[in-house]
Design an enzyme around this catalytic site. Structure first.
Site, short mmCIF file in Angstrom:
data_model
loop_
_atom_site.label_atom_id
_atom_site.label_comp_id
_atom_site.label_asym_id
_atom_site.label_seq_id
_atom_site.Cartn_x
_atom_site.Cartn_y
_atom_site.Cartn_z
N THR A 90 0.83 -1.21 0.00
CA THR A 90 0.00 0.00 0.00
C THR A 90 0.86 1.26 0.00
O THR A 90 0.46 2.29 -0.53
CB THR A 90 -0.92 -0.01 1.24
OG1 THR A 90 -1.65 -1.24 1.25
CG2 THR A 90 -1.87 1.17 1.25
N TYR A 117 6.42 -11.53 4.92
CA TYR A 117 5.31 -10.99 4.13
C TYR A 117 5.05 -11.95 2.96
O TYR A 117 5.82 -12.02 2.02
CB TYR A 117 5.72 -9.61 3.64
CG TYR A 117 4.69 -8.81 2.88
CD1 TYR A 117 3.38 -9.24 2.69
CD2 TYR A 117 5.03 -7.56 2.36
CE1 TYR A 117 2.46 -8.48 2.00
CE2 TYR A 117 4.12 -6.79 1.67
CZ TYR A 117 2.84 -7.26 1.49
OH TYR A 117 1.94 -6.49 0.79
N LYS A 169 2.62 -12.57 7.75
CA LYS A 169 1.49 -11.85 7.15
C LYS A 169 0.98 -12.72 6.01
O LYS A 169 1.64 -12.84 4.98
CB LYS A 169 1.99 -10.50 6.64
CG LYS A 169 0.98 -9.61 5.95
CD LYS A 169 1.67 -8.30 5.51
CE LYS A 169 0.72 -7.26 4.95
NZ LYS A 169 0.04 -7.65 3.73
#
Lengths: 297, 297
Positions: free
Chosen positions: B44, B131, B159
């Site tokens: 993001t 991630y 994540k």
């Protein structure tokens, strides 16, 4: 510029930087063999792993070492800003042509990619080759999008992924694309195992990884295909089947080419940017055996 | 550090650079809402599109603006060399944790990725979150590989991509991974539409895109799930279904979040790095209508 054999050298490097002498020797050897062009900073040249500054340096070194053979420089990057900087540096270095892939992290739309090529084509003064490599960019071109981009100024070639191995299917695939692009835009085959078929199916160029290591062998195959000698071209490709099998079994051409370069003294180990590695253990032994069997020294 | 709501702000930018004031305002707003952590330079935050130097600057700005709320900084890059530089800069800036995705251009092997995490975990002194985002990295973790990496020093969270929407299936998915990792490693859900299900299925954290814009709404959902109020958590998620539909229809959360930021005055247009663009035309009108209908000002 974008016809015949375009040979793509590795960019040997380690975590400290580019191995400049090894790189310039690779380029000089291609120039000596008189390939039709030298394609630096392609996927084989690990362009995506280098900074804008390092890429400017590689562009400069390659033109200096190419002895007048045209140099095509890869300018792809995630950001348009960096693509434009790479293009500027490559042109300043004396590149004869540029090669641009739509590299992605976030998935790109057709509009994003068209706008990228439109922006770049208006900013440059040398010919541009569109680099279609869905395996690394994760962007899939439609032929319709290729047609739109091929109309842009400076666009003079499309580097396409492997064609089908069946010659009739390959001819149909090349003809479909050919019908959608201007006459002065060439189609070049990539994926060495499909090169003979691609050239015999109507591709005007071969963007070659093995040509970066063995320019004489790649030139012989190219010249046979250009002369319409389908049997010789195919025979020369078939003779390299053990090499193509290595590409297939070990995740593509880069790790195989880099391992060959290390094993034959063209590059000192390690020559790939971490976290990438050349092949080790049994895989490396198999590469060594193929070098021996095919006399690829 | 890696529990509760981790809110991921955009990094507004244009071709000239980062819009620092807009970025620090986004971070300050998250701090004011008292999210559990602030995750800067995630997907993001467009980390992949910024230089090492720009990322060092963003890390510094974020810690300065976070008013003591822990900041998690994304350090992923194509090259291990750049990952290590990003980690060093983030730690110097005062990051409380780091987030690392195995970004790829050439396809990575399990060994490449394990070695990357091993090298980085030995070089850092703050906790690390793995991630796992196959949609952007094009690397798919096996649970077995997650288990090996989770044993490395500093690794404290994973994540994960969206879980199945059916709660029983989601619980089974989380339990499978949980059985392979140490007790002090948390599992965090990403993919906002799956957040309520993920938290109710046993994830200890939500790595949230919408939380970067609407921290109070994301906190309310998180706190309901943490208190075991499944009905409230699910109702709050269901109320945002028109937002999740935008993610689905427009290629993921980034372009939608950036468009919302432009439409609500949180970022000036353009705020994404070219060749990416926020949504225009009908798509933009639809985003505006959802903002209006859900009162997301």
């Amino acid at each position: 510029m974008f016809t015949g054999l375009s040979a793509f050298p590795l960019t040997p490097m380690n975590e400290q930087g580019i191995k400049e002498q090894e790189f310039t020797q690779l380029v000089a050897r291609l120039a000596q063999a008189q390939v039709d062009s030298i394609g630096v900073l392609g996927s084989t040249g690990s362009y995506a792993y280098l900074s804008v500054e390092e890429r400017a340096r590689v562009a400069k070194l390659s033109v200096e070492s190419a002895a007048g053979v045209p140099v095509v420089v890869g300018i792809g990057a995630l950001r348009t800003r960096d693509v434009l900087a790479n293009a500027e540096h490559a042109q300043q270095a004396g590149a004869g042509g540029l090669l641009l892939a739509p590299v992605s992290y976030q998935k790109l739309t057709d509009d994003d990619v068209f706008n990228l090529f439109s922006t770049v084509s208006r900013a440059i003064s040398v010919p541009l080759c569109v680099y279609d490599n869905p395996g690394t960019t994760h962007f899939t071109f439609s032929d319709e999008l290729h047609g739109r981009i091929a109309e842009l100024p400076q666009v003079r070639s499309i580097k396409i992924p492997p064609v089908p191995y069946n010659l009739e299917d390959a001819k149909a695939r090349v003809a479909r694309l050919r019908a959608l692009i201007p006459n002065d835009v060439t189609i070049g085959i990539s994926g060495d195992p499909a090169a003979a078929t691609g050239l015999l199916a109507g591709c005007e160029a071969w963007y070659s990884v093995m040509g970066g290591l063995y320019p004489e062998l790649a030139l012989a195959l190219t010249r046979a295909a250009q002369a319409g000698d389908a049997e010789q071209a195919q025979t020369r490709s078939d003779a390299l089947a053990p090499l193509w099998a290595l590409y297939h079994d070990y995740g593509g051409s880069l790790r195989v080419a880099a391992t060959i370069a290390e094993l034959t003294g063209r590059a000192s180990a390690p020559c790939l940017p971490q976290p990438l590695n050349t092949l080790q253990g049994e895989a490396r032994q198999r590469v060594a055996a193929v070098i021996e069997a095919l006399d690829l020294h």
